[in-house]
Design a protein around this motif. Sequence first.
Motif, PDB file in Angstrom:
ATOM      1  N   SER A 252       0.850  -1.188   0.000  1.00 50.37           N
ATOM      2  CA  SER A 252       0.000   0.000   0.000  1.00 50.37           C
ATOM      3  C   SER A 252       0.885   1.236   0.000  1.00 50.37           C
ATOM      4  O   SER A 252       2.059   1.177   0.386  1.00 50.37           O
ATOM      5  N   ARG A 253       0.342   2.336  -0.414  1.00 46.03           N
ATOM      6  CA  ARG A 253       1.128   3.571  -0.446  1.00 46.03           C
ATOM      7  C   ARG A 253       1.567   4.025   0.955  1.00 46.03           C
ATOM      8  O   ARG A 253       2.709   4.459   1.114  1.00 46.03           O
ATOM      9  N   PRO A 254       0.699   3.933   1.963  1.00 44.56           N
ATOM     10  CA  PRO A 254       1.194   4.267   3.317  1.00 44.56           C
ATOM     11  C   PRO A 254       2.346   3.373   3.757  1.00 44.56           C
ATOM     12  O   PRO A 254       3.242   3.828   4.483  1.00 44.56           O
ATOM     13  N   GLN A 255       2.347   2.104   3.334  1.00 41.00           N
ATOM     14  CA  GLN A 255       3.467   1.221   3.680  1.00 41.00           C
ATOM     15  C   GLN A 255       4.764   1.692   3.034  1.00 41.00           C
ATOM     16  O   GLN A 255       5.835   1.602   3.650  1.00 41.00           O
ATOM     17  N   VAL A 256       4.683   2.200   1.821  1.00 43.09           N
ATOM     18  CA  VAL A 256       5.872   2.715   1.154  1.00 43.09           C
ATOM     19  C   VAL A 256       6.429   3.906   1.930  1.00 43.09           C
ATOM     20  O   VAL A 256       7.639   3.987   2.187  1.00 43.09           O
ATOM     21  N   VAL A 257       5.558   4.821   2.314  1.00 41.51           N
ATOM     22  CA  VAL A 257       5.996   6.003   3.069  1.00 41.51           C
ATOM     23  C   VAL A 257       6.598   5.584   4.407  1.00 41.51           C
ATOM     24  O   VAL A 257       7.675   6.057   4.804  1.00 41.51           O
ATOM     25  N   ALA A 258       5.922   4.677   5.115  1.00 43.23           N
ATOM     26  CA  ALA A 258       6.414   4.240   6.422  1.00 43.23           C
ATOM     27  C   ALA A 258       7.748   3.519   6.300  1.00 43.23           C
ATOM     28  O   ALA A 258       8.656   3.723   7.116  1.00 43.23           O
ATOM     29  N   GLY A 259       7.890   2.675   5.272  1.00 40.84           N
ATOM     30  CA  GLY A 259       9.146   1.952   5.085  1.00 40.84           C
ATOM     31  C   GLY A 259      10.302   2.872   4.776  1.00 40.84           C
ATOM     32  O   GLY A 259      11.411   2.715   5.321  1.00 40.84           O
ATOM     33  N   LYS A 260      10.075   3.837   3.904  1.00 38.94           N
ATOM     34  CA  LYS A 260      11.135   4.797   3.583  1.00 38.94           C
ATOM     35  C   LYS A 260      11.518   5.617   4.816  1.00 38.94           C
ATOM     36  O   LYS A 260      12.694   5.877   5.062  1.00 38.94           O
ATOM     37  N   PHE A 261      10.513   6.028   5.586  1.00 43.40           N
ATOM     38  CA  PHE A 261      10.797   6.803   6.804  1.00 43.40           C
ATOM     39  C   PHE A 261      11.630   5.983   7.781  1.00 43.40           C
ATOM     40  O   PHE A 261      12.614   6.496   8.350  1.00 43.40           O
ATOM     41  N   MET A 262      11.278   4.732   7.988  1.00 45.72           N
ATOM     42  CA  MET A 262      12.013   3.896   8.934  1.00 45.72           C
ATOM     43  C   MET A 262      13.443   3.659   8.475  1.00 45.72           C
ATOM     44  O   MET A 262      14.380   3.690   9.282  1.00 45.72           O
ATOM     45  N   GLY A 263      13.639   3.432   7.183  1.00 43.70           N
ATOM     46  CA  GLY A 263      14.984   3.240   6.659  1.00 43.70           C
ATOM     47  C   GLY A 263      15.832   4.487   6.818  1.00 43.70           C
ATOM     48  O   GLY A 263      17.011   4.410   7.219  1.00 43.70           O
ATOM     49  N   GLN A 264      15.249   5.635   6.506  1.00 47.59           N
ATOM     50  CA  GLN A 264      15.990   6.890   6.652  1.00 47.59           C
ATOM     51  C   GLN A 264      16.263   7.208   8.123  1.00 47.59           C
ATOM     52  O   GLN A 264      17.321   7.747   8.457  1.00 47.59           O
ATOM     53  N   LEU A 265      15.326   6.848   9.009  1.00 50.65           N
ATOM     54  CA  LEU A 265      15.549   7.060  10.434  1.00 50.65           C
ATOM     55  C   LEU A 265      16.706   6.193  10.931  1.00 50.65           C
ATOM     56  O   LEU A 265      17.503   6.641  11.770  1.00 50.65           O
ATOM     57  N   ALA A 266      16.811   4.971  10.412  1.00 48.48           N
ATOM     58  CA  ALA A 266      17.934   4.113  10.785  1.00 48.48           C
ATOM     59  C   ALA A 266      19.258   4.718  10.322  1.00 48.48           C
ATOM     60  O   ALA A 266      20.259   4.691  11.057  1.00 48.48           O
ATOM     61  N   ILE A 267      19.271   5.272   9.111  1.00 43.65           N
ATOM     62  CA  ILE A 267      20.487   5.928   8.608  1.00 43.65           C
ATOM     63  C   ILE A 267      20.860   7.108   9.488  1.00 43.65           C
ATOM     64  O   ILE A 267      22.018   7.280   9.885  1.00 43.65           O
ATOM     65  N   LEU A 268      19.871   7.941   9.809  1.00 47.75           N
ATOM     66  CA  LEU A 268      20.128   9.122  10.633  1.00 47.75           C
ATOM     67  C   LEU A 268      20.598   8.733  12.028  1.00 47.75           C
ATOM     68  O   LEU A 268      21.505   9.357  12.593  1.00 47.75           O
ATOM     69  N   ALA A 269      19.984   7.701  12.602  1.00 47.24           N
ATOM     70  CA  ALA A 269      20.387   7.252  13.931  1.00 47.24           C
ATOM     71  C   ALA A 269      21.828   6.750  13.925  1.00 47.24           C
ATOM     72  O   ALA A 269      22.605   7.063  14.838  1.00 47.24           O
ATOM     73  N   LEU A 270      22.195   5.989  12.900  1.00 47.89           N
ATOM     74  CA  LEU A 270      23.573   5.514  12.805  1.00 47.89           C
ATOM     75  C   LEU A 270      24.548   6.674  12.672  1.00 47.89           C
ATOM     76  O   LEU A 270      25.599   6.703  13.329  1.00 47.89           O
ATOM     77  N   THR A 271      24.194   7.634  11.825  1.00 45.87           N
ATOM     78  CA  THR A 271      25.054   8.803  11.637  1.00 45.87           C
ATOM     79  C   THR A 271      25.240   9.565  12.941  1.00 45.87           C
ATOM     80  O   THR A 271      26.357   9.952  13.307  1.00 45.87           O
ATOM     81  N   THR A 272      24.148   9.777  13.663  1.00 52.84           N
ATOM     82  CA  THR A 272      24.210  10.542  14.914  1.00 52.84           C
ATOM     83  C   THR A 272      24.979   9.789  15.990  1.00 52.84           C
ATOM     84  O   THR A 272      25.837  10.365  16.675  1.00 52.84           O
ATOM     85  N   VAL A 273      24.675   8.517  16.161  1.00 49.23           N
ATOM     86  CA  VAL A 273      25.333   7.732  17.213  1.00 49.23           C
ATOM     87  C   VAL A 273      26.822   7.594  16.938  1.00 49.23           C
ATOM     88  O   VAL A 273      27.656   7.738  17.849  1.00 49.23           O
ATOM     89  N   ILE A 274      27.188   7.333  15.680  1.00 46.85           N
ATOM     90  CA  ILE A 274      28.606   7.210  15.348  1.00 46.85           C
ATOM     91  C   ILE A 274      29.317   8.549  15.529  1.00 46.85           C
ATOM     92  O   ILE A 274      30.404   8.623  16.121  1.00 46.85           O
ATOM     93  N   GLY A 275      28.696   9.621  15.021  1.00 45.43           N
ATOM     94  CA  GLY A 275      29.321  10.936  15.135  1.00 45.43           C
ATOM     95  C   GLY A 275      29.506  11.372  16.571  1.00 45.43           C
ATOM     96  O   GLY A 275      30.603  11.789  16.983  1.00 45.43           O
TER      97      GLY A 275
END
Length: 272
Positions: free
Chosen positions: A96-119
Amino acid sequence: MSAILTIARRELAEGIRNRWVVSMTAVMAALASVIAALGSAPTGSTATGALDVVVVGLASLTIFLVPLIALLLSHDSITREAERGTLLLLLSHPLSRPQVVAGKFMGQLAILALTTVIGFGFAAGFVIWRHGAEGWQAFAMMTAISVLLGAVFLALGTLASSVVQESSTAAGIAIGLWLLFVALYDMALLAALVARGGHAVPGWIMDLALLLNPTDAYRLLTLGEGASAMLSGMGGVYDNSQLTPALLAGGLLVWCVLPLALAMTAFSRRNL
């Protein structure tokens, strides 16, 4: 949920291979380490822990850098797929389209969290090696709240990408959002207070004004209490406010959930 996680893993894999993401992680680690090296230097003759001093500097860095990284990650999350011709292919799967939005958000949040925690981890490691771990709780809390602030701007960027057709337009909106919340909002608020000519502003209006800007809510949440409040000067604002940590954290969560819900609605109604 499995469909959302699949899209999230796809987004995370693309982010890890993205040289821009790697570069931003290195930049954040370098800036955080410099702040840690400079900020922890004068604490030897004070009762304040070195990590408490560094929290103040990193919180200021976070307000400028983390929203920018989040908006750059998310502003073209939908429009990029449409321009590359992969959006229709993606939606041809049982998603579903909401699933696409939610999946992209979760993936980007994981990237941001890794960047912040590592930095921030590099900075914390340096300070702990030099001065010990006193104040690590405030540092860990600041890191977690920084990820939450990033989630807010990821949601705003995703909303921008869901309502426009071109990545260039979404980029312009992202820049406008960054300028509004990081710089222009506080300038306008200060001008409004000066224009009152010294007359007191009702407390509930000031509290509402702080909640209407996620970066102000973040600043008050991370620097309003403890040793950081004294070092940053935010203790006076916090003491004269009715906003509690729970209300500030709840405000940031609303700032995250509402734009994401609007993005799902806008994308569901979008003509492809």
